[in-house]
Write a protein that holds these residues in place. Structure first.
Motif, PDB file in Angstrom:
ATOM      1  N   SER A 195       0.238   8.224   8.420  1.00 54.88           N
ATOM      2  CA  SER A 195      -0.785   7.250   8.782  1.00 54.88           C
ATOM      3  C   SER A 195      -1.483   7.661  10.078  1.00 54.88           C
ATOM      4  CB  SER A 195      -0.154   5.865   8.921  1.00 54.88           C
ATOM      5  OG  SER A 195      -1.147   4.920   9.243  1.00 54.88           O
ATOM      6  N   LYS A 196      -0.720   8.042  11.062  1.00 52.55           N
ATOM      7  CA  LYS A 196      -1.284   8.461  12.346  1.00 52.55           C
ATOM      8  C   LYS A 196      -2.112   9.736  12.181  1.00 52.55           C
ATOM      9  CE  LYS A 196       0.021   9.734  17.047  1.00 52.55           C
ATOM     10  NZ  LYS A 196       1.131   9.957  17.977  1.00 52.55           N
ATOM     11  N   ALA A 197      -1.616  10.686  11.392  1.00 51.36           N
ATOM     12  CA  ALA A 197      -2.351  11.927  11.163  1.00 51.36           C
ATOM     13  C   ALA A 197      -3.696  11.652  10.492  1.00 51.36           C
ATOM     14  CB  ALA A 197      -1.515  12.885  10.320  1.00 51.36           C
ATOM     15  N   LEU A 198      -3.698  10.743   9.513  1.00 49.55           N
ATOM     16  CA  LEU A 198      -4.954  10.397   8.845  1.00 49.55           C
ATOM     17  C   LEU A 198      -5.918   9.708   9.800  1.00 49.55           C
ATOM     18  CD1 LEU A 198      -3.479   9.289   5.422  1.00 49.55           C
ATOM     19  CD2 LEU A 198      -5.047  11.214   5.783  1.00 49.55           C
ATOM     20  N   ASP A 199      -5.405   8.804  10.639  1.00 49.76           N
ATOM     21  CA  ASP A 199      -6.249   8.135  11.636  1.00 49.76           C
ATOM     22  C   ASP A 199      -6.873   9.153  12.580  1.00 49.76           C
ATOM     23  OD1 ASP A 199      -5.760   5.573  10.683  1.00 49.76           O
ATOM     24  OD2 ASP A 199      -4.149   5.178  12.118  1.00 49.76           O
ATOM     25  N   GLN A 200      -6.091  10.143  12.943  1.00 51.78           N
ATOM     26  CA  GLN A 200      -6.516  11.113  13.936  1.00 51.78           C
ATOM     27  C   GLN A 200      -7.450  12.183  13.370  1.00 51.78           C
ATOM     28  OE1 GLN A 200      -3.065  12.494  15.995  1.00 51.78           O
ATOM     29  NE2 GLN A 200      -4.197  13.129  17.772  1.00 51.78           N
ATOM     30  N   TYR A 201      -7.226  12.619  12.121  1.00 51.23           N
ATOM     31  CA  TYR A 201      -7.927  13.803  11.634  1.00 51.23           C
ATOM     32  C   TYR A 201      -8.779  13.623  10.381  1.00 51.23           C
ATOM     33  CZ  TYR A 201      -4.797  16.083  14.909  1.00 51.23           C
ATOM     34  OH  TYR A 201      -4.127  16.455  16.042  1.00 51.23           O
ATOM     35  N   ALA A 202      -8.618  12.553   9.624  1.00 51.47           N
ATOM     36  CA  ALA A 202      -9.348  12.399   8.365  1.00 51.47           C
ATOM     37  C   ALA A 202     -10.713  11.756   8.582  1.00 51.47           C
ATOM     38  CB  ALA A 202      -8.535  11.565   7.374  1.00 51.47           C
ATOM     39  N   HIS A 203     -11.697  12.245   7.870  1.00 54.44           N
ATOM     40  CA  HIS A 203     -13.047  11.694   7.931  1.00 54.44           C
ATOM     41  C   HIS A 203     -13.045  10.279   7.338  1.00 54.44           C
ATOM     42  CE1 HIS A 203     -17.286  11.101   7.108  1.00 54.44           C
ATOM     43  NE2 HIS A 203     -17.571  12.177   7.814  1.00 54.44           N
ATOM     44  N   GLU A 204     -13.644   9.356   8.043  1.00 60.07           N
ATOM     45  CA  GLU A 204     -13.671   7.959   7.598  1.00 60.07           C
ATOM     46  C   GLU A 204     -14.351   7.816   6.236  1.00 60.07           C
ATOM     47  OE1 GLU A 204     -14.940   8.995  10.561  1.00 60.07           O
ATOM     48  OE2 GLU A 204     -13.490   8.239  11.995  1.00 60.07           O
ATOM     49  N   GLY A 205     -15.364   8.629   5.984  1.00 55.85           N
ATOM     50  CA  GLY A 205     -16.069   8.576   4.712  1.00 55.85           C
ATOM     51  C   GLY A 205     -15.174   8.922   3.543  1.00 55.85           C
ATOM     52  N   PHE A 206     -14.302   9.909   3.726  1.00 54.33           N
ATOM     53  CA  PHE A 206     -13.354  10.274   2.672  1.00 54.33           C
ATOM     54  C   PHE A 206     -12.408   9.116   2.391  1.00 54.33           C
ATOM     55  CE2 PHE A 206      -9.160  11.891   1.485  1.00 54.33           C
ATOM     56  CZ  PHE A 206      -9.473  12.487   0.270  1.00 54.33           C
ATOM     57  N   LYS A 220      -9.691  28.458   2.266  1.00 54.53           N
ATOM     58  CA  LYS A 220     -10.562  27.307   2.072  1.00 54.53           C
ATOM     59  C   LYS A 220     -11.541  27.151   3.223  1.00 54.53           C
ATOM     60  CE  LYS A 220      -7.310  24.758  -0.690  1.00 54.53           C
ATOM     61  NZ  LYS A 220      -6.862  23.492  -1.142  1.00 54.53           N
ATOM     62  N   MET A 221     -12.479  26.239   2.977  1.00 60.02           N
ATOM     63  CA  MET A 221     -13.413  25.848   4.016  1.00 60.02           C
ATOM     64  C   MET A 221     -13.179  24.367   4.299  1.00 60.02           C
ATOM     65  SD  MET A 221     -17.586  25.863   4.040  1.00 60.02           S
ATOM     66  CE  MET A 221     -17.957  24.159   3.602  1.00 60.02           C
ATOM     67  N   ALA A 222     -13.226  24.012   5.557  1.00 58.93           N
ATOM     68  CA  ALA A 222     -13.176  22.609   5.952  1.00 58.93           C
ATOM     69  C   ALA A 222     -14.441  22.320   6.737  1.00 58.93           C
ATOM     70  CB  ALA A 222     -11.948  22.326   6.805  1.00 58.93           C
ATOM     71  N   VAL A 223     -14.840  21.072   6.726  1.00 54.54           N
ATOM     72  CA  VAL A 223     -15.964  20.630   7.545  1.00 54.54           C
ATOM     73  C   VAL A 223     -15.380  19.771   8.654  1.00 54.54           C
ATOM     74  CG1 VAL A 223     -18.080  19.273   7.616  1.00 54.54           C
ATOM     75  CG2 VAL A 223     -17.572  20.685   5.610  1.00 54.54           C
ATOM     76  N   ALA A 224     -15.682  20.153   9.883  1.00 48.10           N
ATOM     77  CA  ALA A 224     -15.233  19.380  11.040  1.00 48.10           C
ATOM     78  C   ALA A 224     -16.424  18.597  11.565  1.00 48.10           C
ATOM     79  CB  ALA A 224     -14.703  20.317  12.117  1.00 48.10           C
ATOM     80  N   ASN A 225     -16.203  17.359  11.943  1.00 43.30           N
ATOM     81  CA  ASN A 225     -17.303  16.570  12.491  1.00 43.30           C
ATOM     82  C   ASN A 225     -16.829  15.752  13.686  1.00 43.30           C
ATOM     83  OD1 ASN A 225     -16.017  14.801  10.328  1.00 43.30           O
ATOM     84  ND2 ASN A 225     -17.300  13.328  11.413  1.00 43.30           N
ATOM     85  N   SER A 226     -17.788  15.498  14.591  1.00 44.29           N
ATOM     86  CA  SER A 226     -17.473  14.739  15.792  1.00 44.29           C
ATOM     87  C   SER A 226     -18.740  14.056  16.304  1.00 44.29           C
ATOM     88  CB  SER A 226     -16.936  15.665  16.881  1.00 44.29           C
ATOM     89  OG  SER A 226     -16.784  14.967  18.097  1.00 44.29           O
ATOM     90  N   ASP A 243     -18.445  15.558  20.272  1.00 47.51           N
ATOM     91  CA  ASP A 243     -17.901  16.908  20.425  1.00 47.51           C
ATOM     92  C   ASP A 243     -16.458  16.901  20.934  1.00 47.51           C
ATOM     93  OD1 ASP A 243     -20.193  18.074  19.411  1.00 47.51           O
ATOM     94  OD2 ASP A 243     -21.096  18.337  21.376  1.00 47.51           O
ATOM     95  N   LYS A 244     -15.744  15.843  20.594  1.00 50.86           N
ATOM     96  CA  LYS A 244     -14.307  15.752  20.828  1.00 50.86           C
ATOM     97  C   LYS A 244     -13.749  14.866  19.727  1.00 50.86           C
ATOM     98  CE  LYS A 244     -14.928  12.085  24.220  1.00 50.86           C
ATOM     99  NZ  LYS A 244     -14.688  11.620  25.555  1.00 50.86           N
ATOM    100  N   ASN A 245     -12.461  14.785  19.596  1.00 50.89           N
ATOM    101  CA  ASN A 245     -11.836  14.001  18.521  1.00 50.89           C
ATOM    102  C   ASN A 245     -12.402  14.379  17.153  1.00 50.89           C
ATOM    103  OD1 ASN A 245     -10.341  12.562  20.463  1.00 50.89           O
ATOM    104  ND2 ASN A 245     -12.041  11.159  20.762  1.00 50.89           N
TER     105      ASN A 245
END
Length: 131
Positions: A5-16, A93-99, A102-104
């Motif tokens: 749960s914490k990992a998803l809060d920290q790293y998962a895109h809200e849209g996903f 793979k490719m991942a898309v990072a968004n911020s 420019d942090k978190n």
């Protein structure tokens, strides 16, 4: 203990998480990592390339991250009580990072077969490598 749960809060895109709710993802991860008949492990990803200049789209920075990661799955043969069978796979793979600031940074694995879903919450121009 893995805190999915914490990992998803920290790293998962809200849209996903609008398409696959966090609670569902936590259940999937819990099942994968805690099934007594299966040992599932992921090594720390190796970053192969990060886009040098993130794209700024509607005040959000996006960067493409290309990586490799080794995954191992060991399945116990519960029917015949034989030794476990292990499979190892190296994925690229490719991942898309968004911020927003420019942090978190948040990350979304981007695969060709997911383009239509990804377009629901990521700008289409960031997905050009998947077409």
């Amino acid at each position: 203990k893995k805190d999915f749960s914490k990992a998803l809060d920290q790293y998962a895109h809200e849209g996903f998480l609008k398409f696959v709710p966090k609670e569902t993802m936590v259940l999937i991860f819990d099942k994968m990592f805690n099934d007594p008949n299966m040992k599932f492990s992921l090594e720390v990803p190796t970053i192969l390339k990060v886009e040098e200049y993130p794209q700024k789209i509607q005040n959000v920075s996006y960067a493409k991250v290309f990586y490799s990661q080794k995954m191992s799955v060991e399945l116990a043969d519960v029917v015949n009580a034989k030794d476990a069978e292990e499979k190892q796979v190296m994925s690229y793979k490719m991942a898309v990072a968004n911020s927003n600031e420019d942090k978190n940074w948040k990350f979304t694995v981007a695969e060709k077969q997911q383009v239509e879903l990804l377009k629901q919450f990521l700008p289409e121009e960031i997905l050009t490598d998947l077409k």
